[in-house]
Structures are given as structure tokens and as C-alpha cells.
Scaffold this motif. Sequence first.
Motif, short mmCIF file in Angstrom:
data_model
loop_
_atom_site.label_atom_id
_atom_site.label_comp_id
_atom_site.label_asym_id
_atom_site.label_seq_id
_atom_site.Cartn_x
_atom_site.Cartn_y
_atom_site.Cartn_z
N ALA A 513 0.81 -1.22 0.00
CA ALA A 513 0.00 0.00 0.00
C ALA A 513 0.84 1.27 0.00
CB ALA A 513 -0.95 0.00 1.21
N GLU A 515 -0.28 3.91 -1.35
CA GLU A 515 -1.39 4.85 -1.17
C GLU A 515 -1.38 6.02 -2.15
OE1 GLU A 515 -3.47 3.46 0.41
OE2 GLU A 515 -2.69 2.47 2.18
N ILE A 558 -5.29 5.31 -2.39
CA ILE A 558 -6.47 6.00 -1.87
C ILE A 558 -6.72 7.23 -2.74
CG2 ILE A 558 -7.45 7.30 0.07
CD1 ILE A 558 -5.87 5.59 1.96
#
Length: 733
Positions: A513, A515, A558
Motif C-alpha cells: 500500500a 497509497e 487512496i
Amino acid sequence: MSRKEMKQLGWDSCDIILVTGDAYVDHPSFGMAVIGRMLEVQGFRVGIIAQPDWHSKDAFMQLGKPNLYFGVTAGNMDSMINRYTAERRLRHDDAYTPNDEGGKRPDRAVTAYTQRCKEAYKGVPIIIGGIEASLRRIAHYDYWSDKVRQSVLFDSKADLLIYGNAERPLIEISHRIAQGEDVKTITDVRGSAFLTNSALPGWTGIDSRSVDKPGKIDPIPSPYQDLSEKCDTAKDQDVVDEASDVTKTAQVIQMTPHKSTPQEEREKRWIEKSKAWSTTYINLPTFEQVKENKILYAHASRIFHQEVNPTSAKALMQKHGNRAIWLNPPATPLEESEMDGVFGLPYARVPHPSYGNAKIPAYDMIKTSINIMRGCFGGCTFCSITEHEGRIIQSRSQESIINEIEDIKLKVPGFTGVISDLGGPTANMYKLRCKSEKAEATCRKPSCVWPTICGHLDTDHTPTIELYRAARKVPGIKKVLIASGVRYDLAIEDPEYIKELATHHVGGYLKIAPEHTEEGPLNKMMKPGMGSYDKFKELFDHYSKVAGKKQYLIPYFISAHPGTTDMDMINLAMWLKENDFKLDQVQNFYPSPLANATTLYHTEINSLRNVKRNSESVSIPKGTIQRRLHKAILRYHDPANWPIIREALIKMGLDKTLIGSKASCLVPKETRAEVLTRNANKAKSPLKGNKGTAKNQGKAATNNRRKPKPKFGTKPANGKQGLTRFSTNQFQK
């Protein structure tokens, strides 16, 4: 779970009744099973009411009146996050419910359940806990109502709130209530919160602005007479008197008898050396102030996140009208032997038999996974793990983990020999902690790995490597996978760990991740730059090749996170395209209560730095249109997203460079078919059907302006439901 079971056990009543929003699964990954088994081994008769019908009190009376108290939790997830998507749309499934059925728990379940418990048996103490209560322990921004709400203790009117992992405080409180102590007088337990009319007698309050002044953060006083080693945030600190030590609280109950371990000896040394705040608390800005003033909200959030170190945190007090919420310092973390005791309880490791053959997705996902540790010192702003479990890593012994593998072999139906995960909040923080007792005892940094890895942090992955090797040697085990997220900035500090991981513990794909790729959002996330990712990928690819395996990294990103601009998302999409990543699922930022990123989202102020009147403003992707755009950009390869991406690129002046057929373009030019579809949609305008004179069309247009569309989350005048409307009276069927 039922009167029938009570009769089989020979019980005429339960000492403690636990109410939960999840189906009951007797597995250590489910919080209610841990609490129930832990209280059972302490000698209490524990009943469970799982997913009761909250429309009346009847379901809350099925096990009778508890002798001591009701314990209430929303379950493993916050009930609002469980029921609604990041766009506030109602979910129609629930992984913690048999057959994945939605609608089996109310909004704000802790409050709803507590109200029904009070109706069922007046005067019975109620203790609330779990993730929902923990993250709502003070005034907090509530994404679903888009306003600042008061502490859940005021909404629920419960007697006590336990935040974080509850084993240590709940054991103490349970025994004290059993010994006849009034719950209203239990005000000194670490990890607990309660309502009060005034500060506790003998305590001295300090204003929060004296701890974090505008333009300057006061250094935290050192609890040591001779501090030769200092953490980055503990420099130039003064020695304070022993009479002001807020952390010096005696451990009332040992969970299991055992000999002192090295960790426990260290804890004893901490207590002996403590020289700070025993009767000092911090006055946070009041609920009324943070509700109206975003600067004070950001300031209060900053203070709250600084006071999380269980060794040196002060108590916190926040007034709500003429009453106040009092938060004792966090509970002392469990030592290794205590963690072993919690996970060594006699779990059946299956759902309750009353569910029959119904599938519970959350159980199916974790039934062969093992939690090897708790806590996280990463400090990612969008994550609430630190606010709930704390920064200090609490690890189990290798022996305890191997014993659980043996337990899985015996108890899990249809076990195939594959352990799906050895992990926790993060895969590779097992037994990692601060190398300096003194630094760990005083540190108030929100992260041990951002913006760089702290020099005091032990990054040796040898205990994790040894654990993996021991797990693979267990007879009957064919494969041990690692499904928890790998903190790659830590992993590259120990390449031997990456070699072990790539060689033995990846099933073709490894989730990771980063992000984001851009510095702006990464700084607001408190995540490392892409240099760490590139280094990890290089090592992972190398060791996979050496092992003769084709394995790939699956990055997670994200969208719409605070601090992200449209240009940041375009740059991220171009990185994805250049690296040939086509994301199937994308997660928009979800503002969970008390998370640092939620403070950024609500206040639009950079509370990660010193909060001032002229503090840095933060770019916040708000509103349905921009949030959908950011999500669409991440899925640049989906033709359904091309129109909205093209429109954005044209507005940004990037249409000539990023729209076209070249490899350097993000999306192709509009096709003839798309033009025809767009024109057809225009023909279906709201004015269609008002054909006739220009006068009539003008009148229609005027009427259309007079009737604006209903605001998001409201009910149109015609009674038809649009986007989710959050119920104000969910108790009526």
C-alpha cells in the motif's frame, strides 16, 4: 447465547452479559470472543446477546438480568462504516452477519443498544467499548451527519467507557464491581473514561494551550533524573517532581500467574524511575468550542494524539455543557506472557452452532489466519489503529503462535494445511519496538517511521524470519501465506526478510500500500515516498527471480485523500499507466472518527504541524463531483470514466497533451459513438416535454430554477428517496 445453554451449564443467571453487533464467532480475531473467554477464565458467568433486534427491549431480556453489568459494543467494525460506503450510500451486505445479510445492526449501534439495555433493566451498570466507542470517546467530527458530535458517553448515557484493547482495564473493573464497589466510584482505571461534574479531587488542571502553544510546542517534561539518551521529541526537557506522575498506577490484577520476563522487568524499572504527573490533567477546548471553531478542533485533535504514550500520557478532560468527559491515560500494554494467555484461551474457532450452515464471510476470511501482534507505530493519518490499539507493539511468543497453528489443525473444519496469514495491523512489526527505554517512555511522536525511520527503532526482522521458518516446519502445514500489509520502508532495512517473504510466503501476488505517488498527499498521509517502494520492488523482484517464481506486487491507492489535488491524481494515473497497472477496485478516502486525516478533512487546516490562526490550509477533495472524479482518474482504463476525465483535463488545460492516441496520453479522444450518445443524453434534458412557444419554454426554465434539487442526504418533497437519508428514528419498524 440462550436460556437453554444456561440451563445446560446449570446457571440461573449471568454475571455479565455482552451485547454485540456481530454474529458470535468463537475465534480470537473477534473481539467479543476474546472478552467473553477472558472474563470466563476469571471466574465470571458470561452471556452473549449477538445482533439483537433493537426495535424493542425484548431481545435484551432474553438472558435475564445480569448480576454485575451489561457490556456493549458495536462489534469488530464501527457500525456506520459497516452500514455505509465512503459516499454515504447504504450497503446491502454485512460480512459479520450470517449469509452476508445487511440491516442486522442499527446506526450508531453502541448508543442504540445501550438505550435498550437501560429500558430492559433499570439500574444495571453499562460499560461500553470496542472500536466504535473507542473512536468516539471525546467530541469528534462525524462524517455521516457532517458535524461535530459530542462524546458517545453523553449520547449513550453509559456508566463507563473502555477504550483500546480492554483486557487489563475490564478485568480490574469486573472484579471491583463483583466486590461490591459502585461503578460510579471507579474513576482511577487506566484506559477508561467517564462523565463527571468537575475535575477529580486532588488533581490539577492545565490548559491545553500551555502544552501546544500557537507557534511553539512545549517540550514534554522528562520523567528521569539522568537522561543520557533522548528521543527526537524529548530534547531539552526539564525534570519534574514525582508528585506529578500521571502514569504511576498500580497494576491491580495479573491476568495469569507467571515469572517475570525481561519485558516485565523493564516495566518495573519504568515505574521505579517515573518522576512525572500523577495528578495533572489537560483541559481540552470544550465541545461547544470545537463544534464552532475549526482552529480549536484542530488544536484539540493535536493534543489528543500527543497524549497516547501509556508511560507518560496525561489525563484529559473536555467539558460538554455543565458536565465533562474524563479520560484516564491509556492502559499499560500487555506483556508477551499476557498476550499468550489471551490467545491461548479455549476458543472453539467456529461460529456459534445456532447459525447452522449459514456462511459468515468475515469468519471465512480469517478462520485460518493468526494474529501475532497488536499495535502500530506507523501513524498513517487515515488509519485509526493507533488511536485504538496504541503505538507500542505487543507481540506473542513463537511458542504461542505455533500452538495456535496446532489448534487450527484440530478445530477448523476442512483445514487444507494452508495458513492464510501470520500478521496483524502490519505484517512486519512483530517484536519491533524502541531500543531505548528512556526514549520510548517519553516520546510523543505520532510515528516512528515518518518522515524518516527513528534512530531508536529496532528494525531487525530476525524474530519474524524465525517465526516464519518455525511455522513452515509444523507437520501438516503445506503453505504459510502473509496477507497482512507489509510496511515496505521497514522491510528494506532488512533485505533478508524480503528474501524469506518472496521465497516462501507469497502466493503469486503480494498486496502493498503505497497509497499515492505524489509528495503532497503522501505528507498528509504520513507515508514514505516512492523511493522506498521502488527499492522494495527491486529486492522483491530479485528474490522472486532467484527463487524461480513469477510473483507480482499489487499496489493499493487512496483517492480523494486530504491534501490531494486534481493534478496529483493525474500524476498518479500516469504512473499507473506507465507501470501497466489497471486497478479493479479503488477506495475513496473515508473519514473515520478521531483519525488525523479526518481532522484535516473537517478543518482544512494542517493539524500535523503547530496549529495557528494562519496555519497552512489543506486542499480537500470534497463534494460528490470531485470525489467521483478522483476515483475515476484512478480507473483511467475504464471507458465509462473517460468523459469525466476528459472534461477535467480540458478545464486543467491538459487536453492537448493527455487526450489522444499517443502512449503518453491518459485517455483517448472522444469517439463518434460517444458523441452520438452524448447528444442523445442532451436531448433527454429536463425541458423535454415543455415543447411549444419560447414563452412556455422560458417559463419552464424559470420554474426549474425555482425548484432546486434536494440537498444531499435529504428527502425530496415528492417523497421519493434519492441518496441515503440517515434515519433519525431507527427504533420504529
